[in-house]
Design a protein around this motif. Structure first.
Motif, short mmCIF file in Angstrom:
data_model
loop_
_atom_site.label_atom_id
_atom_site.label_comp_id
_atom_site.label_asym_id
_atom_site.label_seq_id
_atom_site.Cartn_x
_atom_site.Cartn_y
_atom_site.Cartn_z
N UNK A 186 -16.08 7.03 19.61
CA UNK A 186 -15.32 5.78 19.55
C UNK A 186 -14.74 5.45 20.93
N UNK A 223 -7.57 11.84 5.44
CA UNK A 223 -6.77 11.31 6.55
C UNK A 223 -5.56 12.19 6.80
N UNK A 281 -15.04 1.66 12.27
CA UNK A 281 -15.23 3.07 12.65
C UNK A 281 -14.20 3.95 11.94
N UNK A 282 -12.97 3.42 11.81
CA UNK A 282 -11.89 4.18 11.20
C UNK A 282 -12.10 4.41 9.72
N UNK A 323 -9.60 11.56 15.29
CA UNK A 323 -10.09 10.59 14.32
C UNK A 323 -10.97 9.57 15.03
N UNK A 324 -12.15 9.33 14.50
CA UNK A 324 -13.07 8.36 15.08
C UNK A 324 -12.73 6.97 14.62
N UNK A 325 -11.59 6.47 15.09
CA UNK A 325 -11.05 5.21 14.57
C UNK A 325 -10.62 4.33 15.73
N UNK A 326 -11.24 3.17 15.88
CA UNK A 326 -10.94 2.28 17.01
C UNK A 326 -9.47 1.86 17.00
N UNK A 327 -8.94 1.62 15.80
CA UNK A 327 -7.54 1.19 15.70
C UNK A 327 -6.62 2.29 16.24
N UNK A 354 1.13 0.24 7.16
CA UNK A 354 0.43 -0.91 6.63
C UNK A 354 -0.83 -1.23 7.40
N UNK A 355 -1.37 -0.23 8.09
CA UNK A 355 -2.59 -0.48 8.85
C UNK A 355 -3.80 -0.41 7.92
N UNK A 356 -4.94 -0.81 8.43
CA UNK A 356 -6.08 -0.93 7.55
C UNK A 356 -6.91 0.35 7.49
N UNK A 357 -6.67 1.25 8.47
CA UNK A 357 -7.56 2.40 8.50
C UNK A 357 -7.16 3.42 7.45
N UNK A 358 -8.04 4.25 7.11
CA UNK A 358 -7.98 5.29 6.07
C UNK A 358 -6.85 5.20 5.05
N UNK A 389 -3.60 7.71 17.26
CA UNK A 389 -2.92 7.90 15.99
C UNK A 389 -3.14 6.65 15.16
N UNK A 390 -3.71 6.85 13.98
CA UNK A 390 -4.08 5.67 13.21
C UNK A 390 -2.85 4.98 12.62
N UNK A 391 -1.69 5.63 12.66
CA UNK A 391 -0.49 4.96 12.14
C UNK A 391 -0.63 4.59 10.68
N UNK A 392 -1.46 5.33 9.94
CA UNK A 392 -1.57 5.08 8.51
C UNK A 392 -0.16 5.21 7.95
N UNK A 393 0.19 4.29 7.10
CA UNK A 393 1.53 4.32 6.55
C UNK A 393 2.36 3.19 7.12
N UNK A 426 -15.57 2.17 23.00
CA UNK A 426 -14.52 1.19 23.30
C UNK A 426 -14.40 0.90 24.79
N UNK A 434 0.78 -1.24 0.00
CA UNK A 434 0.00 0.00 0.00
C UNK A 434 0.81 1.28 0.00
N UNK A 435 2.08 1.22 0.35
CA UNK A 435 2.85 2.46 0.32
C UNK A 435 3.45 2.73 -1.06
N UNK A 471 -17.94 8.79 12.21
CA UNK A 471 -17.72 8.51 13.63
C UNK A 471 -16.74 9.52 14.23
N UNK A 472 -17.00 9.93 15.46
CA UNK A 472 -16.15 10.90 16.15
C UNK A 472 -15.24 10.19 17.14
N UNK A 473 -14.14 10.87 17.48
CA UNK A 473 -13.21 10.30 18.46
C UNK A 473 -13.89 10.13 19.81
#
Lengths: 331, 97
Positions: free
Chosen positions: A303, A103, A292-293, B70-74, B93-97, B87-91, A307, A46-47, A298-300
């Motif tokens: 979530x 994002x 949710x992500x 960010x409304x993201x459980x991860x 290899x995570x699945x979020x956004x 922090x979704x840590x996008x980048x 959780x 993906x990168x 969805x808001x922080x």
């Protein structure tokens, strides 16, 4: 923040802007682009979808042509350039580390400072005669329009949420309708996000199912796969129809539904099946909570609230199921 | 589909006295939370807010505030494990956004 920005940016104000360097780019969507989009959606390498940041010329832009900003994520950039077919324009690609506009705006990499820096680096004030730049609306969480104006002299005009609405936006003289300003989360928007969820959790669930299968627990292997499918595919597909607002509850319901469908084929008596409902519905709930992500609403705060309740509930549910199965075996 | 998440959780606040009615909030909000009435912004339904922070960041008079995130459980999980803000840590290899 503002002071720091001034310090960083002011030197460029007086220094001669570098000669504008730009690359030509086409508005065509080629099979290779389609393949890249498909691979990105499946999370393959993906990168590898970074676009080189900088300035691009679409068609034959002049000093009067509009400027559009985008992220250096291939899917974002492709959406922009292919939506502008027939409109000669300048495309300014910010360095968002290969992350999409929304994002990146949330993280601040699609942000005020990066935009101001890019405008300077591209020498935009020498290149165009106007002082306006159109941003995707979803870049707004990272950008302060009034600060960009103060730092660079350029006015930020927020365009529509979706690049596909740009031609209509331009025809209306740079005005977006209320409909263009709202995000959606319809079935097509949701289902394209399922593969990446499936692949991500598949890394854990598929080996687990394989181990259960090899251990002779074929029905449990099937239920593990069902929990994965429920959380990663049924949740996106059926989101509006699943009960409740909380994603953990919606996902547990999807898990229960999947198990109910499999139930007639499972070799379990009601007690054994009941214990497994607790285990696999909790697993589906855990997977689906991560959607949710990917959702657009969805808001922080929401979530976090969800959780705090869902994580202990999921853990207890699994433990209760395992305890019930163990009790049956040993009592 | 209805775009409402959990009710009563959003941290969005509007100080009407500071508002100059410029309409930027209504423009940038992806959920049509704002309405401009008699040269003042009005929150129509705060439960539609996803706390993206676009309105507050683009409000020239700081009449709006929201705890942006960010409304993201991860992201919440990662933040909890690393002891940082979500922090979704996008980048990575995570699945979020």
């Amino acid at each position: 923040m503002q002071q720091r920005a001034q310090k960083i940016l002011m030197p460029f104000r007086t220094a001669a802007a570098p000669a504008a360097a730009f690359e030509p780019v086409s508005s065509e969507y080629l099979p290779a682009d389609r393949l890249a989009a498909w691979k990105a959606r499946w999370g393959i390498n993906r990168m590898a979808y970074k676009v080189k940041p900088g300035l691009y010329a679409l068609g034959e832009p002049t000093a009067a042509s509009p400027v559009f900003a985008s992220a250096n994520y291939k899917l974002s950039f492709d959406a922009l350039r292919t939506s502008l077919k027939g409109f000669s324009s300048w495309l300014l690609v910010l360095d968002t580390k290969g992350i999409n506009v929304w994002c990146a705006a949330g993280k601040g990499t699609f942000g005020t400072l990066e935009l101001a820096r890019s405008i300077r680096e591209a020498g935009l004030e020498k290149l165009v005669s106007h002082r306006s730049i159109t941003l995707p609306q979803l870049g707004a969480p990272g950008v302060s329009a009034h600060r960009v104006k103060a730092y660079t002299g350029f006015s930020v005009n927020y365009g529509p949420v979706r690049a596909e609405d740009l031609p209509e936006f331009l025809r209306q003289g740079g005005k977006a309708t209320a409909e263009m300003r709202r995000v959606r989360f319809n079935f097509p928007d949701r289902i394209v996000l399922a593969p990446v969820q499936f692949v991500y959790f598949g890394k854990y669930f598929v080996p687990a199912a394989a181990l259960l299968y090899l251990a002779g627990l074929k029905a449990d292997a099937a239920l593990t796969a069902a929990a994965l499918l429920a959380g990663s595919v049924l949740v996106p597909a059926l989101l509006p129809w699943l009960p409740g607002r909380a994603f953990a509850i919606k996902s547990a319901a999807a898990g229960l539904a999947a198990i109910a469908v499999l139930a007639p084929f499972l070799p379990f008596d009601p007690y054994q099946l009941g214990a497994r409902l607790f285990i696999y519905a909790a697993a589906a709930s855990f997977v689906g909570l991560d959607f949710t992500g990917a959702s657009t609403y969805t808001s922080l705060s929401g979530v976090r609230k969800e959780m705090r309740l869902a994580m202990p509930a999921q853990a207890l549910s699994v433990l209760a199921g395992l305890a019930a199965l163990a009790a049956r075996r040993f009592l | 589909m209805t775009m409402k998440y959990l009710p009563g959780v959003s941290t969005l606040k509007l100080e009407a006295a500071k508002c100059i009615g410029c309409g930027m909030c209504a423009k940038v909000c992806p959920h049509a939370v704002f309405w401009i009435e008699a040269r003042k912004a009005v929150i129509t339904d705060v439960d539609l807010c996803m706390e993206c922070g676009a309105c507050a960041g683009n409000c020239p008079t700081e009449a709006l505030s929201v705890k942006k995130g960010v409304g993201c459980a991860q992201a919440v999980r990662m933040g909890f494990l690393r002891g940082t803000e979500p922090d979704c840590g996008c980048g990575d290899g995570s699945s979020c956004c």
